[in-house]
Design a protein around this motif. Structure first.
Motif, PDB file in Angstrom:
ATOM      1  N   ILE A  51       0.848  -1.185   0.000  1.00  0.00           N
ATOM      2  CA  ILE A  51       0.000   0.000   0.000  1.00  0.00           C
ATOM      3  C   ILE A  51       0.885   1.236   0.000  1.00  0.00           C
ATOM      4  O   ILE A  51       1.943   1.263   0.645  1.00  0.00           O
ATOM      5  CB  ILE A  51      -0.946   0.011   1.224  1.00  0.00           C
ATOM      6  CG1 ILE A  51      -1.843   1.249   1.210  1.00  0.00           C
ATOM      7  CG2 ILE A  51      -0.176  -0.083   2.513  1.00  0.00           C
ATOM      8  CD1 ILE A  51      -2.865   1.279   2.326  1.00  0.00           C
ATOM      9  N   ASP A  52       0.470   2.244  -0.743  1.00  0.00           N
ATOM     10  CA  ASP A  52       1.227   3.482  -0.832  1.00  0.00           C
ATOM     11  C   ASP A  52       0.843   4.379   0.345  1.00  0.00           C
ATOM     12  O   ASP A  52      -0.300   4.851   0.429  1.00  0.00           O
ATOM     13  CB  ASP A  52       0.932   4.183  -2.163  1.00  0.00           C
ATOM     14  CG  ASP A  52       1.694   5.485  -2.302  1.00  0.00           C
ATOM     15  OD1 ASP A  52       2.716   5.649  -1.604  1.00  0.00           O
ATOM     16  OD2 ASP A  52       1.277   6.346  -3.110  1.00  0.00           O
ATOM     17  N   THR A  76      -9.186   5.342   2.859  1.00  0.00           N
ATOM     18  CA  THR A  76     -10.179   4.321   2.517  1.00  0.00           C
ATOM     19  C   THR A  76      -9.818   3.034   3.250  1.00  0.00           C
ATOM     20  O   THR A  76      -8.710   2.513   3.082  1.00  0.00           O
ATOM     21  CB  THR A  76     -10.214   4.072   1.002  1.00  0.00           C
ATOM     22  OG1 THR A  76     -10.470   5.308   0.325  1.00  0.00           O
ATOM     23  CG2 THR A  76     -11.297   3.075   0.645  1.00  0.00           C
ATOM     24  N   THR A 136     -16.463  -0.808   2.156  1.00  0.00           N
ATOM     25  CA  THR A 136     -15.339   0.104   2.378  1.00  0.00           C
ATOM     26  C   THR A 136     -15.884   1.438   2.864  1.00  0.00           C
ATOM     27  O   THR A 136     -17.036   1.793   2.601  1.00  0.00           O
ATOM     28  CB  THR A 136     -14.508   0.331   1.096  1.00  0.00           C
ATOM     29  OG1 THR A 136     -15.357   0.856   0.062  1.00  0.00           O
ATOM     30  CG2 THR A 136     -13.855  -0.956   0.636  1.00  0.00           C
ATOM     31  N   ARG A 181     -14.658   5.612   3.239  1.00  0.00           N
ATOM     32  CA  ARG A 181     -13.680   6.662   2.913  1.00  0.00           C
ATOM     33  C   ARG A 181     -13.960   7.871   3.782  1.00  0.00           C
ATOM     34  O   ARG A 181     -15.082   8.387   3.806  1.00  0.00           O
ATOM     35  CB  ARG A 181     -13.768   7.038   1.441  1.00  0.00           C
ATOM     36  CG  ARG A 181     -12.711   8.038   0.978  1.00  0.00           C
ATOM     37  CD  ARG A 181     -12.822   8.277  -0.521  1.00  0.00           C
ATOM     38  NE  ARG A 181     -11.745   9.124  -1.029  1.00  0.00           N
ATOM     39  CZ  ARG A 181     -11.827  10.441  -1.158  1.00  0.00           C
ATOM     40  NH1 ARG A 181     -12.956  11.076  -0.799  1.00  0.00           N
ATOM     41  NH2 ARG A 181     -10.817  11.151  -1.634  1.00  0.00           N
ATOM     42  N   GLN A 189      -6.861   0.430   2.862  1.00  0.00           N
ATOM     43  CA  GLN A 189      -6.745   0.101   1.452  1.00  0.00           C
ATOM     44  C   GLN A 189      -6.104   1.218   0.631  1.00  0.00           C
ATOM     45  O   GLN A 189      -5.442   0.950  -0.367  1.00  0.00           O
ATOM     46  CB  GLN A 189      -8.138  -0.215   0.872  1.00  0.00           C
ATOM     47  CG  GLN A 189      -8.777  -1.445   1.477  1.00  0.00           C
ATOM     48  CD  GLN A 189     -10.089  -1.796   0.814  1.00  0.00           C
ATOM     49  OE1 GLN A 189     -10.530  -1.117  -0.107  1.00  0.00           O
ATOM     50  NE2 GLN A 189     -10.717  -2.866   1.269  1.00  0.00           N
ATOM     51  N   LYS A 190      -6.291   2.467   1.060  1.00  0.00           N
ATOM     52  CA  LYS A 190      -5.753   3.584   0.284  1.00  0.00           C
ATOM     53  C   LYS A 190      -5.603   4.790   1.191  1.00  0.00           C
ATOM     54  O   LYS A 190      -6.497   5.097   1.991  1.00  0.00           O
ATOM     55  CB  LYS A 190      -6.688   3.917  -0.892  1.00  0.00           C
ATOM     56  CG  LYS A 190      -6.088   4.862  -1.914  1.00  0.00           C
ATOM     57  CD  LYS A 190      -7.034   5.041  -3.098  1.00  0.00           C
ATOM     58  CE  LYS A 190      -6.416   5.920  -4.172  1.00  0.00           C
ATOM     59  NZ  LYS A 190      -7.338   6.116  -5.322  1.00  0.00           N
ATOM     60  N   GLU A 248      -4.637   8.847   0.743  1.00  0.00           N
ATOM     61  CA  GLU A 248      -4.400   9.929  -0.202  1.00  0.00           C
ATOM     62  C   GLU A 248      -4.138  11.215   0.569  1.00  0.00           C
ATOM     63  O   GLU A 248      -4.832  11.507   1.556  1.00  0.00           O
ATOM     64  CB  GLU A 248      -5.597  10.133  -1.126  1.00  0.00           C
ATOM     65  CG  GLU A 248      -5.994   8.910  -1.933  1.00  0.00           C
ATOM     66  CD  GLU A 248      -7.303   9.121  -2.659  1.00  0.00           C
ATOM     67  OE1 GLU A 248      -7.274   9.529  -3.833  1.00  0.00           O
ATOM     68  OE2 GLU A 248      -8.361   8.877  -2.044  1.00  0.00           O
ATOM     69  N   ARG A 284       6.511   5.175  -6.333  1.00  0.00           N
ATOM     70  CA  ARG A 284       5.434   6.134  -6.134  1.00  0.00           C
ATOM     71  C   ARG A 284       5.460   7.226  -7.203  1.00  0.00           C
ATOM     72  O   ARG A 284       4.410   7.637  -7.719  1.00  0.00           O
ATOM     73  CB  ARG A 284       5.544   6.763  -4.748  1.00  0.00           C
ATOM     74  CG  ARG A 284       4.419   7.754  -4.433  1.00  0.00           C
ATOM     75  CD  ARG A 284       4.589   8.396  -3.080  1.00  0.00           C
ATOM     76  NE  ARG A 284       4.634   7.403  -2.030  1.00  0.00           N
ATOM     77  CZ  ARG A 284       5.606   7.289  -1.151  1.00  0.00           C
ATOM     78  NH1 ARG A 284       6.637   8.094  -1.208  1.00  0.00           N
ATOM     79  NH2 ARG A 284       5.561   6.370  -0.211  1.00  0.00           N
TER      80      ARG A 284
END
Length: 284
Positions: free
Chosen positions: A77-78, A91, A101, A103, A143-144, A146, A268
């Motif tokens: 995962i980033d 998320t 999910t 967010r 999961q994410k 940002e 990335r």
């Protein structure tokens, strides 16, 4: 004649060896300086890789194993660079939500912990109600992550936003990403928030807050604040040393994982370039 030629040849070789040695030393110094510079940057970005400064909670074997787990998790995962004051969208999997999910968008008001126990808190005001979510940075449920706006604030913690006016903690859930030019410094937001009238959740007048506008307090509260104030602690070198990790140990830690972190940074950047490229469509 032959002897003079041999002597001249030896002198030329000697000077050539000196030049090669000198140039290699300069290259070694430059590479060491570049490495130390990159390590200093890594210390600011990957704070959770540093162990707990408290001696009672230190375990070198566990810390090394945790760093390997953290690198493996970052390969899945980033987790971008962010600070207290940055606006994030996270998320995470939620079995109780409709799409499995959830967010959440909010401002990071606190970041704490080290190793696999690193965590951060996001805050947002939704329907006139303050909502805070605590996330563990290396939780498999994430999961994410940002970064919608990358910036810093004047204080290391923004917990006083709980007692501030709602507009300082209100952010649009559909907020778009604000792109920061590559290579530029992370901006520091000099915003000073306005606190609501008392009662507060904490005694903010006793904390040296730079991101809060001056508020009026009674003479009684001023006397109590002056009585418990400890302005001399910032000059206590031994206390500061016990609460920090020595720079030599920091360099040793980041030199072990420097190559893997650099590889993650390159990956990335490649993904960011792919996302920013829009394929042109044919006309007609």
């Amino acid at each position: 004649m032959l002897v003079s030629t041999i002597r001249h040849f030896k002198a030329v070789n000697y000077h050539a060896r000196i030049l090669r040695t000198f140039s290699s030393q300069i290259k070694g110094q430059s590479s060491r300086s570049d490495t130390s510079k990159s390590l200093s940057e890594l210390r600011n970005v990957y704070v959770e890789f540093l162990p707990d400064p408290t001696v009672e909670f230190r375990n070198p074997i566990r810390e090394k194993l945790e760093r390997l787990d953290m690198l493996a998790r970052r390969g899945q995962i980033d987790i971008p660079e962010f600070y207290v004051g940055s606006i994030l969208a996270v998320t995470a999997s939620d079995p109780h939500s409709l799409g499995k999910t959830n967010r959440f968008v909010g401002i990071c008001i606190k970041r704490e912990g080290c190793g696999l126990r690193a965590k951060f808190i996001l805050r947002n005001v939704i329907d006139h109600q303050g909502v805070e979510v605590l996330y563990e940075m290396y939780d498999p449920a994430l999961q994410k992550v940002e970064v919608l706006r990358l910036e810093k604030r004047l204080d290391d913690k923004l917990l006083y936003l709980r007692d501030a006016l709602p507009e300082y903690s209100t952010f649009d859930p559909d907020m778009e990403i604000e792109v920061l030019p590559e290579g530029s410094r992370v901006p520091v937001n000099p915003l000073k928030v306005i606190l609501k009238p008392k009662p507060w959740l904490e005694r903010w007048e006793r904390q040296n807050l730079r991101g809060v506008q001056e508020f009026e307090i009674s003479e009684r509260d001023k006397r109590r604040a002056d009585k418990v104030a400890t302005p001399w602690l910032k000059y206590d070198l031994m206390k500061n040393y016990m609460n920090t990790i020595p720079e030599e140990e920091q360099n040793e830690i980041f030199s072990e994982i420097h190559e893997q972190l650099q590889q993650l940074e390159l990956t990335r950047k490649k993904l960011k370039r792919k996302r920013s490229f829009v394929k042109p469509f044919k006309l007609g």
